[in-house]
Design a protein around this motif. Structure first.
Motif, PDB file in Angstrom:
ATOM      1  N   ARG A  86       0.843  -1.189   0.000  1.00  0.00           N
ATOM      2  CA  ARG A  86       0.000   0.000   0.000  1.00  0.00           C
ATOM      3  C   ARG A  86       0.886   1.250   0.000  1.00  0.00           C
ATOM      4  O   ARG A  86       1.920   1.291   0.672  1.00  0.00           O
ATOM      5  CB  ARG A  86      -0.920   0.032   1.228  1.00  0.00           C
ATOM      6  CG  ARG A  86      -1.822  -1.176   1.352  1.00  0.00           C
ATOM      7  CD  ARG A  86      -2.794  -1.035   2.511  1.00  0.00           C
ATOM      8  NE  ARG A  86      -2.128  -0.840   3.779  1.00  0.00           N
ATOM      9  CZ  ARG A  86      -1.632  -1.805   4.533  1.00  0.00           C
ATOM     10  NH1 ARG A  86      -1.730  -3.069   4.128  1.00  0.00           N
ATOM     11  NH2 ARG A  86      -1.065  -1.539   5.686  1.00  0.00           N
ATOM     12  N   ALA A  87       0.418   2.237  -0.747  1.00  0.00           N
ATOM     13  CA  ALA A  87       1.113   3.532  -0.792  1.00  0.00           C
ATOM     14  C   ALA A  87       0.064   4.631  -0.703  1.00  0.00           C
ATOM     15  O   ALA A  87      -0.958   4.580  -1.394  1.00  0.00           O
ATOM     16  CB  ALA A  87       1.935   3.679  -2.068  1.00  0.00           C
ATOM     17  N   THR A  88       0.283   5.599   0.171  1.00  0.00           N
ATOM     18  CA  THR A  88      -0.649   6.706   0.356  1.00  0.00           C
ATOM     19  C   THR A  88       0.119   8.019   0.339  1.00  0.00           C
ATOM     20  O   THR A  88       1.289   8.083   0.744  1.00  0.00           O
ATOM     21  CB  THR A  88      -1.411   6.578   1.686  1.00  0.00           C
ATOM     22  OG1 THR A  88      -0.465   6.538   2.774  1.00  0.00           O
ATOM     23  CG2 THR A  88      -2.261   5.328   1.712  1.00  0.00           C
ATOM     24  N   ALA A  89      -0.562   9.053  -0.128  1.00  0.00           N
ATOM     25  CA  ALA A  89       0.003  10.400  -0.124  1.00  0.00           C
ATOM     26  C   ALA A  89      -1.125  11.365   0.211  1.00  0.00           C
ATOM     27  O   ALA A  89      -2.218  11.269  -0.354  1.00  0.00           O
ATOM     28  CB  ALA A  89       0.628  10.744  -1.467  1.00  0.00           C
TER      29      ALA A  89
ATOM     30  N   PHE B 134       7.815   9.893   4.140  1.00  0.00           N
ATOM     31  CA  PHE B 134       8.425  11.156   3.726  1.00  0.00           C
ATOM     32  C   PHE B 134       7.456  12.290   4.013  1.00  0.00           C
ATOM     33  O   PHE B 134       6.242  12.144   3.823  1.00  0.00           O
ATOM     34  CB  PHE B 134       8.765  11.120   2.230  1.00  0.00           C
ATOM     35  CG  PHE B 134       9.288  12.413   1.688  1.00  0.00           C
ATOM     36  CD1 PHE B 134      10.578  12.821   1.957  1.00  0.00           C
ATOM     37  CD2 PHE B 134       8.477  13.225   0.916  1.00  0.00           C
ATOM     38  CE1 PHE B 134      11.068  14.012   1.452  1.00  0.00           C
ATOM     39  CE2 PHE B 134       8.951  14.419   0.410  1.00  0.00           C
ATOM     40  CZ  PHE B 134      10.249  14.814   0.687  1.00  0.00           C
ATOM     41  N   LYS B 135       8.024  13.413   4.467  1.00  0.00           N
ATOM     42  CA  LYS B 135       7.218  14.592   4.758  1.00  0.00           C
ATOM     43  C   LYS B 135       7.917  15.812   4.176  1.00  0.00           C
ATOM     44  O   LYS B 135       9.114  15.988   4.341  1.00  0.00           O
ATOM     45  CB  LYS B 135       7.045  14.760   6.268  1.00  0.00           C
ATOM     46  CG  LYS B 135       6.125  15.920   6.661  1.00  0.00           C
ATOM     47  CD  LYS B 135       6.048  16.069   8.173  1.00  0.00           C
ATOM     48  CE  LYS B 135       5.249  14.951   8.794  1.00  0.00           C
ATOM     49  NZ  LYS B 135       5.033  15.175  10.249  1.00  0.00           N
TER      50      LYS B 135
ATOM     51  N   ILE C 119       2.658  14.362   2.790  1.00  0.00           N
ATOM     52  CA  ILE C 119       3.042  13.205   3.593  1.00  0.00           C
ATOM     53  C   ILE C 119       2.871  11.959   2.730  1.00  0.00           C
ATOM     54  O   ILE C 119       1.776  11.682   2.243  1.00  0.00           O
ATOM     55  CB  ILE C 119       2.189  13.081   4.866  1.00  0.00           C
ATOM     56  CG1 ILE C 119       2.348  14.334   5.732  1.00  0.00           C
ATOM     57  CG2 ILE C 119       2.593  11.845   5.659  1.00  0.00           C
ATOM     58  CD1 ILE C 119       1.389  14.383   6.906  1.00  0.00           C
ATOM     59  N   VAL C 120       3.968  11.216   2.527  1.00  0.00           N
ATOM     60  CA  VAL C 120       3.975  10.013   1.694  1.00  0.00           C
ATOM     61  C   VAL C 120       4.365   8.827   2.573  1.00  0.00           C
ATOM     62  O   VAL C 120       5.344   8.898   3.323  1.00  0.00           O
ATOM     63  CB  VAL C 120       4.954  10.157   0.516  1.00  0.00           C
ATOM     64  CG1 VAL C 120       4.926   8.898  -0.349  1.00  0.00           C
ATOM     65  CG2 VAL C 120       4.610  11.378  -0.326  1.00  0.00           C
ATOM     66  N   LYS C 121       3.590   7.724   2.457  1.00  0.00           N
ATOM     67  CA  LYS C 121       3.857   6.512   3.236  1.00  0.00           C
ATOM     68  C   LYS C 121       3.731   5.292   2.325  1.00  0.00           C
ATOM     69  O   LYS C 121       2.829   5.230   1.496  1.00  0.00           O
ATOM     70  CB  LYS C 121       2.883   6.378   4.406  1.00  0.00           C
ATOM     71  CG  LYS C 121       3.021   7.451   5.467  1.00  0.00           C
ATOM     72  CD  LYS C 121       2.022   7.237   6.585  1.00  0.00           C
ATOM     73  CE  LYS C 121       2.124   8.319   7.643  1.00  0.00           C
ATOM     74  NZ  LYS C 121       1.135   8.124   8.733  1.00  0.00           N
ATOM     75  N   VAL C 122       4.639   4.319   2.511  1.00  0.00           N
ATOM     76  CA  VAL C 122       4.605   3.045   1.793  1.00  0.00           C
ATOM     77  C   VAL C 122       4.683   1.934   2.833  1.00  0.00           C
ATOM     78  O   VAL C 122       5.604   1.935   3.663  1.00  0.00           O
ATOM     79  CB  VAL C 122       5.763   2.935   0.781  1.00  0.00           C
ATOM     80  CG1 VAL C 122       5.718   1.592   0.061  1.00  0.00           C
ATOM     81  CG2 VAL C 122       5.702   4.069  -0.236  1.00  0.00           C
ATOM     82  N   LYS C 123       3.733   0.987   2.772  1.00  0.00           N
ATOM     83  CA  LYS C 123       3.656  -0.080   3.773  1.00  0.00           C
ATOM     84  C   LYS C 123       3.521  -1.434   3.094  1.00  0.00           C
ATOM     85  O   LYS C 123       2.906  -1.551   2.028  1.00  0.00           O
ATOM     86  CB  LYS C 123       2.462   0.143   4.708  1.00  0.00           C
ATOM     87  CG  LYS C 123       2.617   1.307   5.656  1.00  0.00           C
ATOM     88  CD  LYS C 123       1.460   1.376   6.629  1.00  0.00           C
ATOM     89  CE  LYS C 123       1.631   2.498   7.628  1.00  0.00           C
ATOM     90  NZ  LYS C 123       0.528   2.543   8.607  1.00  0.00           N
TER      91      LYS C 123
END
Length: 340
Positions: free
Chosen positions: A63-66, A86-87, A73-77
């Motif tokens: 999953r990847a969200t921005a 990343f922020k 704010i970017v997140k990869v899980k």
């Protein structure tokens, strides 16, 4: 004994075949499972822009969200583990956020004490320099009494000898043969530089002619048609399956506003029936809601990229460029050997 060995080999073969089957199944799942994505953006009148992006793959394992709301704010899980975060803009630490004149009381006292010590040291050094200067002036005044010493006569004789030597050296330097030799050296250097520049220009011209012929060849045109077709198929797969927009937009220039509305009219069929896009030619504005949703698989991208790389026109161009580079390298090596 032989029967036992055969049974062991059969078991090993079954295990290897099962592992190979699992690898093939995983490869097919990776290539055929869809990559789903959602994009949404909203901006109210007088408010800030809020945007969200979400991507899921392989049964939501990856999953990847921005999210954007005054900061990105970017997140990869993977499952419950975060791989990347990343922020932007990043938060500054206390030391970085502290300005030039932001001191605590203790820091200010230490800084003031250091400044006082430095001022005292500079004053002492200035007084010492002034004392030394006055003493040097007194010594020179005592030495500058009327009369001629023996040392003055000796120095004058040495000066006359040095002047005669200097004049003799100047006479030797003014030899016309040396001037002609220096001029010949300068002319030869200029000729060498001009020839070197001409060689470089000729090399650039030959390279330009070669690549111009390659671009205008039939193989390049054939490969370019294939490239356009394959990239269009990739974009068609990636393009959102559902688009909704209810916005009022405008730019400082009415021309840009009209061009953007023309692009919307081209892709109007991709938007749903409830979409409304209103251009404002009087002022720069952006208000409303945009929503996009779609999916694609990696097999389509990999297959079309392989078709681009393995196309006969692309292969012919690659081989031609490779032969040209090899020939160029041989010419350079031969030229170096001749020069040596």
């Amino acid at each position: 004994m032989v029967a036992i060995i055969l049974k062991i080999l059969k078991v090993i073969g079954v295990i290897l075949l099962s592992l190979l089957g699992l690898v093939l199944v995983l490869a097919l799942l990776i290539l055929l499972l869809p990559v789903k994505y959602k994009i949404s953006a909203e901006k109210e009148k007088g408010g800030t822009l809020n945007a969200d992006f979400r991507l899921t793959y392989f049964f939501r394992i990856l999953r990847a969200t921005a999210h954007y709301d005054k900061e990105l704010i970017v997140k990869v899980k993977v499952l419950w583990f975060s791989l990347f975060e990343f922020k932007f803009p990043q938060e500054k630490s206390e030391d970085e956020s502290k300005g030039m004149f932001d001191f605590d009381d203790e820091e200010f006292d230490e800084f003031a004490a250091e400044e006082i010590v430095e001022d005292n040291s500079t004053e002492n050094s200035d007084t010492e320099e002034s004392v030394n200067e006055t003493s040097a002036e007194e010594e020179t005044y005592e030495n500058d009494e009327p009369g001629v010493d023996e040392t003055d006569s000796v120095d004058s004789g040495e000066n006359e000898d040095s002047k005669s030597d200097y004049q003799a050296e100047n006479i030797e330097d003014e030899d016309p043969e040396n001037d002609f030799e220096e001029r010949d050296d300068l002319i030869s250097k200029l000729k060498y530089k001009v020839e070197e520049i001409c060689d470089k220009i000729e090399k650039v011209r030959t390279e330009y002619r070669y690549y111009h012929n390659v671009i205008n060849s039939n193989e390049a045109a054939y490969a370019l048609r294939n490239l356009k077709k394959r990239l269009f198929r990739i974009l068609k797969k990636i393009f959102p399956r559902r688009l909704h927009a209810e916005i009022v937009y405008g730019f400082d220039s009415p021309d840009i506003t009209g061009k953007v509305y023309g692009l919307y009219c081209i892709f109007r069929n991709r938007f749903d029936k409830s979409s409304h896009v209103t251009p404002d030619f009087d002022k720069a504005v952006f208000e409303g809601v945009i929503f996009a949703k779609g999916h694609f698989n990696l097999w389509c991208i990999v297959f079309n990229l392989l078709c681009i790389v393995l196309h006969p026109g692309s292969i012919k161009i690659y081989r031609s460029v490779k032969r040209h580079k090899a020939k160029k390298a041989e010419q350079e090596t031969s030229g170096k050997e001749e020069a040596a």
